[in-house]
Design a protein around this motif. Sequence first.
Motif, short mmCIF file in Angstrom:
data_model
loop_
_atom_site.label_atom_id
_atom_site.label_comp_id
_atom_site.label_asym_id
_atom_site.label_seq_id
_atom_site.Cartn_x
_atom_site.Cartn_y
_atom_site.Cartn_z
N ARG A 518 0.84 -1.20 0.00
CA ARG A 518 0.00 0.00 0.00
C ARG A 518 0.87 1.25 0.00
N ILE A 519 0.22 2.36 -0.33
CA ILE A 519 0.81 3.68 -0.12
C ILE A 519 -0.09 4.43 0.86
N GLN A 520 0.52 5.04 1.84
CA GLN A 520 -0.19 5.86 2.80
C GLN A 520 0.32 7.29 2.72
N ILE A 521 -0.54 8.23 3.05
CA ILE A 521 -0.13 9.62 3.19
C ILE A 521 -0.33 10.00 4.65
N VAL A 522 0.75 10.46 5.26
CA VAL A 522 0.74 10.86 6.66
C VAL A 522 0.61 12.38 6.72
N LYS A 523 -0.39 12.85 7.46
CA LYS A 523 -0.62 14.28 7.60
C LYS A 523 -0.39 14.68 9.06
N GLY A 524 0.27 15.81 9.26
CA GLY A 524 0.41 16.39 10.58
C GLY A 524 0.03 17.85 10.54
N TRP A 525 -0.56 18.35 11.63
CA TRP A 525 -0.98 19.75 11.64
C TRP A 525 -1.14 20.24 13.07
N PHE A 592 1.69 19.42 7.12
CA PHE A 592 2.65 18.74 6.25
C PHE A 592 2.05 17.40 5.85
N TYR A 593 2.55 16.88 4.73
CA TYR A 593 2.12 15.59 4.21
C TYR A 593 3.36 14.84 3.71
N TYR A 594 3.46 13.56 4.03
CA TYR A 594 4.49 12.75 3.38
C TYR A 594 3.92 11.37 3.09
N ALA A 595 4.53 10.70 2.12
CA ALA A 595 4.06 9.38 1.71
C ALA A 595 4.90 8.31 2.39
N ARG A 596 4.22 7.24 2.78
CA ARG A 596 4.90 6.06 3.31
C ARG A 596 4.45 4.87 2.46
N VAL A 597 5.41 4.16 1.89
CA VAL A 597 5.13 3.01 1.03
C VAL A 597 5.53 1.75 1.78
N ILE A 598 4.63 0.78 1.83
CA ILE A 598 4.86 -0.46 2.56
C ILE A 598 4.92 -1.63 1.58
N GLU A 599 5.94 -2.48 1.70
CA GLU A 599 6.03 -3.69 0.92
C GLU A 599 5.29 -4.84 1.61
N ILE A 600 5.04 -5.90 0.88
CA ILE A 600 4.50 -7.11 1.49
C ILE A 600 5.58 -7.72 2.39
N THR A 625 10.08 -9.13 7.95
CA THR A 625 10.08 -7.67 7.95
C THR A 625 9.13 -7.15 6.88
N THR A 626 8.81 -5.89 6.96
CA THR A 626 8.05 -5.21 5.90
C THR A 626 8.84 -3.97 5.52
N GLU A 627 9.61 -4.08 4.44
CA GLU A 627 10.39 -2.94 3.97
C GLU A 627 9.47 -1.77 3.66
N ARG A 628 10.01 -0.56 3.79
CA ARG A 628 9.18 0.63 3.58
C ARG A 628 10.01 1.81 3.13
N ALA A 629 9.31 2.82 2.63
CA ALA A 629 9.95 4.07 2.22
C ALA A 629 9.21 5.23 2.85
N TYR A 630 9.97 6.28 3.20
CA TYR A 630 9.40 7.51 3.73
C TYR A 630 9.86 8.66 2.83
#
Length: 639
Positions: A518-525, A592-600, A625-630
């Motif tokens: 999946r791809i998630q978008i993390v928002k903070g405010w 702010f918004y950033y994307a987090r990508v999760i692998e299987i 593990t579940t590799e990911r990107a920020y």
Amino acid sequence: MTKSFATVSQRPLWTLACLAVLTATSVSTQEFQTEQGSTDVVLAPDDFSPYAGRNFPQRPLWGDSHLHTSVSVDAGTMTRLTQEQAFRFARGEEVTTTHGLRAKLSRPLDWLVVSDHAEMYGLMPQLLAGDAEVLATPQGKAWYEALTAGDSQLAFDTAMEIVASLSDDVPPIDNPKAIKHAWEAYTALADSFNEPGVFSAIIGYEYTTEGANNLHRNVLFRDGRDRANQTRPFSQYDSKNPEDLWAFLAEYEERTGGEVLAIAHNGNLSNGRMFSLNAYDGSVLTQEIASLRARFEPLYEPTQIKGDGEAHPFLSPDDEFADFDTWDAANLNGTELKQPEMLAGEYAREALKRGLKIEQELGVNPFKFGMVGATDSHTGMATAQEDNFFGKHSGVEPGPNRWEHLVIEAPDPELSIYGWKQAAGGLGAVWATQNTREAIFDAMQRRETYATTGSRMGVRFFGGYDFTDQDAASRVPADAGYKKGVPMGGNLQASPGGRAPNFLVFALKDPISGNLDRIQIVKGWVDADGALQEKVYNVVWAGDRQLDENGKLPEVGNTVDVENATWTNTIGASELITTWQDPDFDPNLSAFYYARVIEIPTPRWTAYEAKRFGIEMPDYVPMITTERAYTSPIWYTPG
């Protein structure tokens, strides 16, 4: 009639040569007489090629901004790999490790920073070689004699004494000439390995202060040795206060015309000090100090061998992916127990929220940083791949017992860190226009970077107001991304009419890693009452899963065969792309918004180790593990 390009391509070579000449004579569509005598329009306008005129980054450049060799005092007590071997390994060459193992990367890196510790820079190779300048000091002579006496226990005890001296307030060997020689040898070496367009050897070092509380920074230079040699590595012996480091870097830039930046790391072990709301000495944070940090620290390293620092389950209880490679028992050496109130000053997501709050008060955001992963390997080898992990240091290379090796021995055994706890990460991806020191540095300055835990997935993230579903259907989403918005690391101003921003996000799997979950978008405010808020949105995912009423997504599944340390890519997706608009947007609130990508799920390095050496590890050792990107964030500012 107009002939097709397929028909033209079948003509004799001399005819195609004529077409090339005609193309060169004009930028407009040309008419000419064919061999049959008819007039055909066969040439397109000069912008037919979709790649002509592009000046935006075409692919991420992969590298490691945090690697130690024998030149570092701590690494040098165990590893014998040199800075030259580190560059060769990163470029894809095979090397032999300190204890005789053959090692090579699956794929070369595009760039590397050999960031050896500033403290007593170059001491260990000089000691072992019997350097005259080092042996001229009483401490240097004593250490040399102990290391070369032929007594293995004495040599070990002396090595540990040398490492412990890094906590002293003054250097046990104060030899500026020796440091100068080691530094200039390194900068010359980096220049010799720097090959624009092929591989970038970026000059840098690590400023290692407050060892137990880990306020460390990696310092990177844009320039080569001509400018870098006009300074020397700034160490904790100059000052333990990072604010003095920033002032030192400002003076360097003003004096030399060079450019430099710093990357902080491992806030998760700082016991609340990395992202403190106060100045270093505990006083009120000033605009001047906040501005210096914002100027010299455009990036943060949220993931590496010593754990992951993106988010923590205590701070983000609704985030099911927050508890990942978590080191949260104590500070770096286990001397101070972690308290819950410390965590807010340690993790990247919370720091990004704090930065918005500080900006409201001071007019500047000291925590406006992008993301870049790194290894912090002390082996001389940048190995971040799970099946190729060589660990933190050369004292324990791959073998049947390293999973239980004592990495950090704390006064309280419950706080000690063992080998299995180490994470096989991470890597830094930079969206630079070309593979040069300057272009990579400039991309870091504008925060167009992202961090991964070791996988080389491709990730694009853009923010704007006019992205459409058609943009997400494009095979080149960056075309719309740069034309209509800003990339990761950028800033969005308020739109007319207070429209909510929308985002274009794309991920492509690493061809030798797991599919994408999946791809998630993390928002903070900061809300209208001044409270810090966050929310994680699932925006696109593999399969036909459906969001529940709370916006949660069922797990993607698990195909890992732990016993054989393998998996099947029969679940997940090879790529994911979508546009997404913030459904909870308030135009009056900074965010702010950033994307987090999760692998299987895929096998962890411990699973590979268990299979290779035929060992069985306890149930508490994670094998999956579940590799990911920020990605770096995109910030929204009202007004």
